[in-house]
Design a protein around this motif. Sequence first.
Motif, PDB file in Angstrom:
ATOM      1  N   PHE A 194      20.254  50.238   1.306  1.00 34.55           N
ATOM      2  CA  PHE A 194      20.894  49.070   0.705  1.00 34.55           C
ATOM      3  C   PHE A 194      22.371  49.002   1.074  1.00 34.55           C
ATOM      4  O   PHE A 194      22.911  47.922   1.279  1.00 34.55           O
ATOM      5  CB  PHE A 194      20.677  49.072  -0.802  1.00 34.55           C
ATOM      6  CG  PHE A 194      19.253  48.798  -1.155  1.00 34.55           C
ATOM      7  CD1 PHE A 194      18.791  47.506  -1.230  1.00 34.55           C
ATOM      8  CD2 PHE A 194      18.371  49.837  -1.334  1.00 34.55           C
ATOM      9  CE1 PHE A 194      17.465  47.247  -1.506  1.00 34.55           C
ATOM     10  CE2 PHE A 194      17.043  49.593  -1.619  1.00 34.55           C
ATOM     11  CZ  PHE A 194      16.590  48.291  -1.701  1.00 34.55           C
ATOM     12  N   ARG A 243      32.724  43.471  -0.567  1.00 30.66           N
ATOM     13  CA  ARG A 243      31.788  43.999  -1.555  1.00 30.66           C
ATOM     14  C   ARG A 243      30.856  45.016  -0.903  1.00 30.66           C
ATOM     15  O   ARG A 243      30.549  46.051  -1.489  1.00 30.66           O
ATOM     16  CB  ARG A 243      30.964  42.855  -2.159  1.00 30.66           C
ATOM     17  CG  ARG A 243      29.913  43.376  -3.110  1.00 30.66           C
ATOM     18  CD  ARG A 243      29.229  42.268  -3.832  1.00 30.66           C
ATOM     19  NE  ARG A 243      28.714  41.273  -2.890  1.00 30.66           N
ATOM     20  CZ  ARG A 243      28.125  40.153  -3.270  1.00 30.66           C
ATOM     21  NH1 ARG A 243      28.026  39.848  -4.528  1.00 30.66           N
ATOM     22  NH2 ARG A 243      27.670  39.305  -2.379  1.00 30.66           N
ATOM     23  N   LEU A 294      22.328  47.509   4.361  1.00 26.83           N
ATOM     24  CA  LEU A 294      21.879  46.119   4.270  1.00 26.83           C
ATOM     25  C   LEU A 294      23.046  45.181   3.964  1.00 26.83           C
ATOM     26  O   LEU A 294      23.216  44.134   4.586  1.00 26.83           O
ATOM     27  CB  LEU A 294      20.823  46.020   3.174  1.00 26.83           C
ATOM     28  CG  LEU A 294      20.124  44.692   2.999  1.00 26.83           C
ATOM     29  CD1 LEU A 294      19.243  44.410   4.197  1.00 26.83           C
ATOM     30  CD2 LEU A 294      19.272  44.696   1.742  1.00 26.83           C
ATOM     31  N   TYR A 295      23.899  45.576   2.996  1.00 25.61           N
ATOM     32  CA  TYR A 295      24.974  44.677   2.586  1.00 25.61           C
ATOM     33  C   TYR A 295      26.015  44.516   3.672  1.00 25.61           C
ATOM     34  O   TYR A 295      26.523  43.409   3.877  1.00 25.61           O
ATOM     35  CB  TYR A 295      25.610  45.173   1.285  1.00 25.61           C
ATOM     36  CG  TYR A 295      24.659  45.062   0.128  1.00 25.61           C
ATOM     37  CD1 TYR A 295      24.005  43.867  -0.126  1.00 25.61           C
ATOM     38  CD2 TYR A 295      24.381  46.142  -0.681  1.00 25.61           C
ATOM     39  CE1 TYR A 295      23.097  43.765  -1.154  1.00 25.61           C
ATOM     40  CE2 TYR A 295      23.481  46.049  -1.713  1.00 25.61           C
ATOM     41  CZ  TYR A 295      22.841  44.850  -1.945  1.00 25.61           C
ATOM     42  OH  TYR A 295      21.936  44.753  -2.946  1.00 25.61           O
ATOM     43  N   ILE A 327      26.171  46.671  -8.008  1.00 30.23           N
ATOM     44  CA  ILE A 327      26.584  45.516  -7.230  1.00 30.23           C
ATOM     45  C   ILE A 327      27.438  44.582  -8.070  1.00 30.23           C
ATOM     46  O   ILE A 327      28.425  44.018  -7.594  1.00 30.23           O
ATOM     47  CB  ILE A 327      25.340  44.816  -6.668  1.00 30.23           C
ATOM     48  CG1 ILE A 327      24.717  45.748  -5.647  1.00 30.23           C
ATOM     49  CG2 ILE A 327      25.676  43.487  -6.039  1.00 30.23           C
ATOM     50  CD1 ILE A 327      23.334  45.432  -5.277  1.00 30.23           C
ATOM     51  N   GLY A 328      27.084  44.469  -9.358  1.00 35.52           N
ATOM     52  CA  GLY A 328      27.898  43.654 -10.245  1.00 35.52           C
ATOM     53  C   GLY A 328      29.306  44.196 -10.377  1.00 35.52           C
ATOM     54  O   GLY A 328      30.287  43.448 -10.310  1.00 35.52           O
ATOM     55  N   PHE A 386      25.511  44.889   6.935  1.00 35.39           N
ATOM     56  CA  PHE A 386      24.908  44.135   8.039  1.00 35.39           C
ATOM     57  C   PHE A 386      24.837  42.653   7.681  1.00 35.39           C
ATOM     58  O   PHE A 386      25.094  41.790   8.510  1.00 35.39           O
ATOM     59  CB  PHE A 386      23.505  44.639   8.358  1.00 35.39           C
ATOM     60  CG  PHE A 386      23.483  46.005   8.999  1.00 35.39           C
ATOM     61  CD1 PHE A 386      24.596  46.496   9.644  1.00 35.39           C
ATOM     62  CD2 PHE A 386      22.351  46.791   8.956  1.00 35.39           C
ATOM     63  CE1 PHE A 386      24.591  47.751  10.221  1.00 35.39           C
ATOM     64  CE2 PHE A 386      22.330  48.046   9.527  1.00 35.39           C
ATOM     65  CZ  PHE A 386      23.451  48.527  10.166  1.00 35.39           C
ATOM     66  N   LEU A 387      24.480  42.383   6.442  1.00 34.05           N
ATOM     67  CA  LEU A 387      24.413  40.986   6.008  1.00 34.05           C
ATOM     68  C   LEU A 387      25.771  40.324   6.185  1.00 34.05           C
ATOM     69  O   LEU A 387      25.876  39.213   6.717  1.00 34.05           O
ATOM     70  CB  LEU A 387      23.977  40.899   4.548  1.00 34.05           C
ATOM     71  CG  LEU A 387      24.019  39.486   3.979  1.00 34.05           C
ATOM     72  CD1 LEU A 387      22.934  38.623   4.596  1.00 34.05           C
ATOM     73  CD2 LEU A 387      23.895  39.482   2.470  1.00 34.05           C
TER      74      LEU A 387
END
Lengths: 502, 473
Positions: B384, B317, B387-388, B461-462, B390-391
């Motif tokens: 962002f 994702r 961020l995703y 994101i959805g 890296f998360l």
Amino acid sequence: MNPGFPLLSLLTFLPLVGAAIILSVRGEEKVVAQNARWTALWTSLIVFLLSLALWFGFDKSSADFQFTEEVDWLPDFGIGYHMGVDGLSVLFVLLSTALTPLCILASWESIGTRVREYMISFLVLETMMVGMFCALDLVLFYVFFEGVLIPMFLIIGVWGGPRRVYAAMKFFLYTLAGSVLMLLAILWLWYNAGTTDIPELFAYEVPRAVQTWLFFAFLASFAVKVPMWPVHTWLPDAHVEAPTAGSVILAGVLLKMGAYGFLRFSLPLLPFASAEYAPLIFTLSVVAVIYTSLVALAQQDMKKLIAYSSVAHMGIVTLGIFTFTPQGLSGAIFTMLAHGVVSGALFLCVGVVYDRVHSREIARYGGVAKVMPGYAVLFMLFTMASVGLPGTANFVGEFLVIIAAWKVNPWVAAGGASGMILGACYMLYLYRRVIFGKLEKPDLKVLLDLSPREYVVFAPLVVLTIWMGIYPSSFLSFFEASVAALLARHEAALNVAKLAGM
Amino acid sequence: MNWTLALPEILLAVSGLVILLSCVIPKQDTAYAGSMAVIGALLGAAVLVMMQDEGTAFSGQYIADPFGRFMKLLCLAGAAATLLLAIDFNEREKLARFEFPLLALFATTGMMVMISANDLMAVYIGLELLSLPLYVIAAFNRDNGRSAEAGLKYFVLGALASGLLLYGTSLVYGFAGSTNFDKLALAFAPGQPVSAGVVVGLVFVIAGLAFKASAVPFHMWTPDVYEGAPTPVTAFFAAAPKVAAIALIVRVLTGPFADLSDQWQQVLLLVSAASMLLGSFAAIGQRNIKRLMAYSSIGHVGYALMGLAVDTDVGVRGVLVYMAIYLIMNVGTFAVLVSMRRQGKAVELIDDLAGLGKTHPGTAMWMAIFMFSMAGVPPLAGFFGKLYVFLAAMQAGYLWLALIGVGTSVIGGYYYLRVIKVMYFDSTEEPLDAPTPGVGLVMAGSGLFNVLFILWPAPLIGAAQLAVAALVG
């Protein structure tokens, strides 16, 4: 203020509305500049007046978060838009909203080029600062924490002095390098605790083995921001090159972000690592106090001298935070506030003569008292405050920190206290060279004393400096409950471990 | 035979032929009309993509699913936006010929086929349909030596990559007995022995695809081609084909080869880390802004592949979100680059941007937003994206990869900041010309997305979540 009224969001985002208005103004350059100045001033004044609701409406007896707002933002990830203030943060919000109009007023004449962009940058900066102190969600906090860099980078780089490009780049990259490590720590907390909500995270116990890593990741970011020795080297450059108002905000608010981060995250989330590495922080703090004071003594540049003195004062702050005593924490917060007011005022004092003579070199001055008596008096007051004279703002905070440090370790206290003595040396030395002596230089003889606008800028700072010195409890009372709650939680976390025989 | 599933591709191919014929016959200049017709066809295809049913067609060669829909919409949007940028540029540079939008149209058809491929044969057909027009438009400014060199270089290296892919495909077919993704997935199901031939074939396939995405170590063509090709062509290269290539890598690795992740994961980890490192370090010394963007795009591919390399749903994702944000940032940045001209002549050095903050505050503001966004500074969209991924890396336990990622994003911060520095802190005697309204529109749209993404990230994101769910089942 009725509950449910989104006061904090209003404080945070109202400056952006002002910025949008300024952005939409078209026309002749002079008219646009004047419009931008007035719009920025009014916006920031309205924000300040609104923020007074925090001063009057804040319940001082409670350690809970107040004025909270919560909206879903990224429900899939457990990230929410969560705002609120407690005793630790409420006064910093007020400090930010109070300093911004003063800064705009102080830049009224000294900024002559690209006024529109300048004012927009300042308003965006205000949004980021206020938002950072109000954020109760880690990701939201990070967004504001980093977002500050953009307007500040532009303020230093566009309106700064001769070496502005170097200073702006150094400022940005230093801070970014520190904070990306914090981002990793935030991500770790995010997926292990399953939430980024700060009040909820307080209930999450970080495993001891991991605490050290997270502590150092947070430390990397906050230490750069505070700044602590040895990662302070960006600060003198940034301060020297930034325009006066930029320096004021930098010293007044941005430096507080690091220390605030320690209070908000390191202490409550990582009690073991904080306790374990307190000696490290003490060492760094004492080195910062003594070393940067000595460096300040040798400076030829007024702004650089005050910049180094900021590092020394922030050393006192970090010292106080890691004593884990009520006096230490209260003293640290109080010193932060006092330093925000006093060093901001000192940078404004430098700005006053810089606007007239266009030099920050100490040797260019001398005997200024004869032509600018009003200025000399004000500069005297803030010099005394910076030194920590009883009856002025800094004294209360530093005194509390030294008491707390004495309880922990007399040597640390002695190191911190020596900073106060050295502070007296370099500040009085600066004052003597600039204000006293023979008035010999011809261009100094024709200097004009403070203008009414400058008096208006200084007046609130004078009042605050003396108020904080004479009646500190009207400020201390705001954070006493929160500090007590923070320490109680810290003790409890350590005790649980002891009982479990760890 | 459920051929209606492939209607978007069919529409594009047929309208391509129709536009070709109707542009060839008239005697007068048909470049503008051609461009507009092609943009219309792309939008029509986008509408069809949105209405598309799910399922497979052409004996399992073709698949339509939410993942494909997400990626195809990105590609179509990227292609349409870059064509819009090209119209004015080509006219001024005397490059306005109707072949340009048409070639872009056929390339886009190739991308759609790639994204919908459910068979290694279809992968190859799509890839070649994409590549051949790209070779030609890289050399579109045929009187310019650099452009011709770019085309030739791209062709030679691209042919090599196609060869690698084909060789890998034949090895996989030889050892697994099929080229169909569903059958391959069964053949590689857990418990089955993995033969060395399949692994070698898989590596060759990855190499061929990594070339198209310009991931290290198959990136060598990128800087030269980006620099040599006309700016709108570079914009096209950096946007849609890259998204398609990443989409294909994702589909191939999470589809038929999903159970071989032990085999390909290390390769991708290495590719991702190397791309991030090279993309950030090599960009530091660049003076030409198109070359800078080339290295920047290599770095961005590294970040995107990080999400795939860690092999989790969250990671995939992350890839989709990252590519969507990357595409929009990139289109915006190239809108600024396309409008860089001084007294009518196109310029492309970073120093040419000097003083833009004073002469064209609007353009400079958008460009600054794109640069901060690419550097990953919050509150802009680029943050962002990072961020995703890296998360995902942290979640899967790849701390070292996340550390490389944050480290390189600081280094990357330096060269993005340099662009801003030149625009705002330096001054110039000769200002650039003002951008045209169409280009300004693309800039503003993309800039607003970057600024406002923070307010309403849920739809993107959805949609990405939906796409991933379809992919991994």
